[in-house]
Write a protein that holds these residues in place. Structure first.
Motif, mmCIF file in Angstrom:
data_model
loop_
_atom_site.group_PDB
_atom_site.id
_atom_site.type_symbol
_atom_site.label_atom_id
_atom_site.label_comp_id
_atom_site.label_asym_id
_atom_site.label_seq_id
_atom_site.Cartn_x
_atom_site.Cartn_y
_atom_site.Cartn_z
ATOM 1 N N SER A 49 58.183 -46.256 -5.401
ATOM 2 C CA SER A 49 57.547 -47.446 -5.986
ATOM 3 C C SER A 49 56.075 -47.222 -6.309
ATOM 4 O O SER A 49 55.475 -48.028 -7.026
ATOM 5 C CB SER A 49 57.687 -48.632 -5.030
ATOM 6 N N GLY A 50 55.484 -46.171 -5.767
ATOM 7 C CA GLY A 50 54.088 -45.858 -6.065
ATOM 8 C C GLY A 50 53.102 -46.295 -5.000
ATOM 9 O O GLY A 50 51.893 -46.154 -5.182
ATOM 10 N N LYS A 51 53.600 -46.776 -3.866
ATOM 11 C CA LYS A 51 52.670 -47.279 -2.847
ATOM 12 C C LYS A 51 51.808 -46.175 -2.255
ATOM 13 O O LYS A 51 50.604 -46.369 -2.030
ATOM 14 C CB LYS A 51 53.425 -48.051 -1.763
ATOM 15 N N SER A 52 52.383 -45.011 -1.993
ATOM 16 C CA SER A 52 51.576 -43.908 -1.463
ATOM 17 C C SER A 52 50.548 -43.449 -2.492
ATOM 18 O O SER A 52 49.402 -43.127 -2.140
ATOM 19 C CB SER A 52 52.465 -42.729 -1.056
ATOM 20 N N HIS A 53 50.943 -43.420 -3.745
ATOM 21 C CA HIS A 53 50.013 -43.059 -4.823
ATOM 22 C C HIS A 53 48.804 -43.989 -4.803
ATOM 23 O O HIS A 53 47.656 -43.547 -4.903
ATOM 24 C CB HIS A 53 50.736 -43.145 -6.168
ATOM 25 N N LEU A 54 49.046 -45.292 -4.655
ATOM 26 C CA LEU A 54 47.952 -46.253 -4.656
ATOM 27 C C LEU A 54 47.045 -46.074 -3.442
ATOM 28 O O LEU A 54 45.813 -46.171 -3.559
ATOM 29 C CB LEU A 54 48.501 -47.675 -4.715
ATOM 30 N N LEU A 55 47.619 -45.842 -2.279
ATOM 31 C CA LEU A 55 46.790 -45.586 -1.101
ATOM 32 C C LEU A 55 45.897 -44.373 -1.337
ATOM 33 O O LEU A 55 44.688 -44.395 -1.048
ATOM 34 C CB LEU A 55 47.657 -45.336 0.133
ATOM 35 N N GLN A 56 46.480 -43.309 -1.842
ATOM 36 C CA GLN A 56 45.724 -42.076 -2.045
ATOM 37 C C GLN A 56 44.682 -42.234 -3.148
ATOM 38 O O GLN A 56 43.584 -41.667 -3.059
ATOM 39 C CB GLN A 56 46.695 -40.933 -2.350
ATOM 40 N N ALA A 57 45.005 -43.027 -4.161
ATOM 41 C CA ALA A 57 44.022 -43.295 -5.219
ATOM 42 C C ALA A 57 42.827 -44.049 -4.658
ATOM 43 O O ALA A 57 41.671 -43.776 -5.018
ATOM 44 C CB ALA A 57 44.680 -44.087 -6.345
ATOM 45 N N ALA A 58 43.086 -45.009 -3.789
ATOM 46 C CA ALA A 58 41.992 -45.770 -3.170
ATOM 47 C C ALA A 58 41.113 -44.854 -2.324
ATOM 48 O O ALA A 58 39.873 -44.925 -2.381
ATOM 49 C CB ALA A 58 42.555 -46.900 -2.321
ATOM 50 N N LEU A 59 41.738 -43.982 -1.545
ATOM 51 C CA LEU A 59 40.974 -43.041 -0.730
ATOM 52 C C LEU A 59 40.110 -42.137 -1.595
ATOM 53 O O LEU A 59 38.937 -41.896 -1.288
ATOM 54 C CB LEU A 59 41.919 -42.198 0.127
ATOM 55 N N ARG A 60 40.693 -41.635 -2.666
ATOM 56 C CA ARG A 60 39.937 -40.739 -3.547
ATOM 57 C C ARG A 60 38.760 -41.479 -4.181
ATOM 58 O O ARG A 60 37.668 -40.920 -4.340
ATOM 59 C CB ARG A 60 40.874 -40.174 -4.618
ATOM 60 N N GLN A 61 38.955 -42.732 -4.545
ATOM 61 C CA GLN A 61 37.883 -43.512 -5.161
ATOM 62 C C GLN A 61 36.732 -43.737 -4.166
ATOM 63 O O GLN A 61 35.558 -43.588 -4.516
ATOM 64 C CB GLN A 61 38.433 -44.857 -5.638
ATOM 65 N N TRP A 62 37.065 -44.092 -2.932
ATOM 66 C CA TRP A 62 36.030 -44.292 -1.914
ATOM 67 C C TRP A 62 35.347 -42.971 -1.568
ATOM 68 O O TRP A 62 34.141 -42.925 -1.348
ATOM 69 C CB TRP A 62 36.642 -44.915 -0.656
ATOM 70 N N GLN A 63 36.123 -41.912 -1.543
ATOM 71 C CA GLN A 63 35.566 -40.597 -1.245
ATOM 72 C C GLN A 63 34.555 -40.203 -2.315
ATOM 73 O O GLN A 63 33.507 -39.618 -1.999
ATOM 74 C CB GLN A 63 36.692 -39.574 -1.166
ATOM 75 N N ALA A 64 34.856 -40.526 -3.575
ATOM 76 C CA ALA A 64 33.931 -40.223 -4.671
ATOM 77 C C ALA A 64 32.625 -41.005 -4.542
ATOM 78 O O ALA A 64 31.600 -40.612 -5.111
ATOM 79 C CB ALA A 64 34.598 -40.538 -6.013
#
Length: 228
Positions: A49-64
């Motif tokens: 469904s893409g839920k893990s993708h969204l979690l990882q995208a959020a982490l990458r955005q905060w990391q940036a």
């Protein structure tokens, strides 16, 4: 925490998880909630469904943004490591349905401590906590404090967009008619479609062929004898 401590290889973020390459379809509210969370967020969705993708995208955005982040898929972390993530600016807890007894009290304490410190936690699960036998009652009650976003399946237009977009990310040209044909032949959950795209990427590279319907049909027969 990613950026401030070394994580096991299995828990490093994949390079392709971003909001830019996520096709939201009917899930724009969920994407907005995870990309700019104002409090704890709980994503509900089945495999692919893409839920893990969204979690990882959020982490990458905060990391940036030079923030400390931590990714905790419960199938891969123990209670001690989970407890060590309590001070991360953003904590993503994945695979809530895989909660083990050793996690239960630790996760409850981590969530309470983080909430008191106004730190954000984003969580993903296959079903609502009330329906998960692995979640003890006190933790179920605590999770009701999160904003809940069920992820709805993509329609065919969004699935086709997903296939074409992910192909472009691999340097592949996937014509719309080939993407449409794939949707008529394959399971339509996003995870299955991306797996097939991985197989076609390899087949195209090995054969040095473009993705046409005849080539794709034969390539899938070679790797999936009982399909198409």
């Amino acid at each position: 925490m990613i950026g401030s401590m070394q994580l096991p290889l299995s828990m490093r973020l994949p390079d392709n998880a971003s909001f830019e390459n996520f096709v939201p379809g009917p899930n724009r509210a969920a994407v907005a909630a995870v990309s700019e969370p104002r409090g704890d967020v709980l994503l509900i969705g089945g495999p692919g469904s893409g839920k893990s993708h969204l979690l990882q995208a959020a982490l990458r955005q905060w990391q940036a943004r030079d923030r400390d982040v931590a990714y905790a898929p419960l199938d891969d972390v123990d209670g001690a490591l989970l407890a060590a993530y309590v001070d991360a600016d953003l904590l993503a807890v994945d695979e809530l349905e895989r909660l083990r007894p050793e996690h239960s009290l630790v996760l409850l304490r981590v969530l309470d401590t983080r909430r008191a410190a106004a730190r954000i936690t984003v969580i993903a699960a296959r079903d609502r906590p009330a329906n998960l036998d692995a979640i003890p009652p006190d933790l179920k009650t605590r999770l009701t404090q999160a904003e809940v976003y069920p992820l709805a399946p993509l329609d065919d237009a969004a699935r086709q967009q997903l296939l074409i977009q992910r192909a472009q990310g691999r340097g592949l040209s996937l014509p719309p008619e080939v993407a449409h044909w794939l949707l008529t032949q394959l399971p339509r959950d996003s995870g299955s479609l991306i797996q097939v795209l991985d197989e076609l990427d390899l087949a195209s590279l090995q054969a040095q062929r473009r993705l046409t319907i005849p080539f794709v049909r034969q390539a899938l027969r070679d790797v999936r004898p009982h399909s198409t």
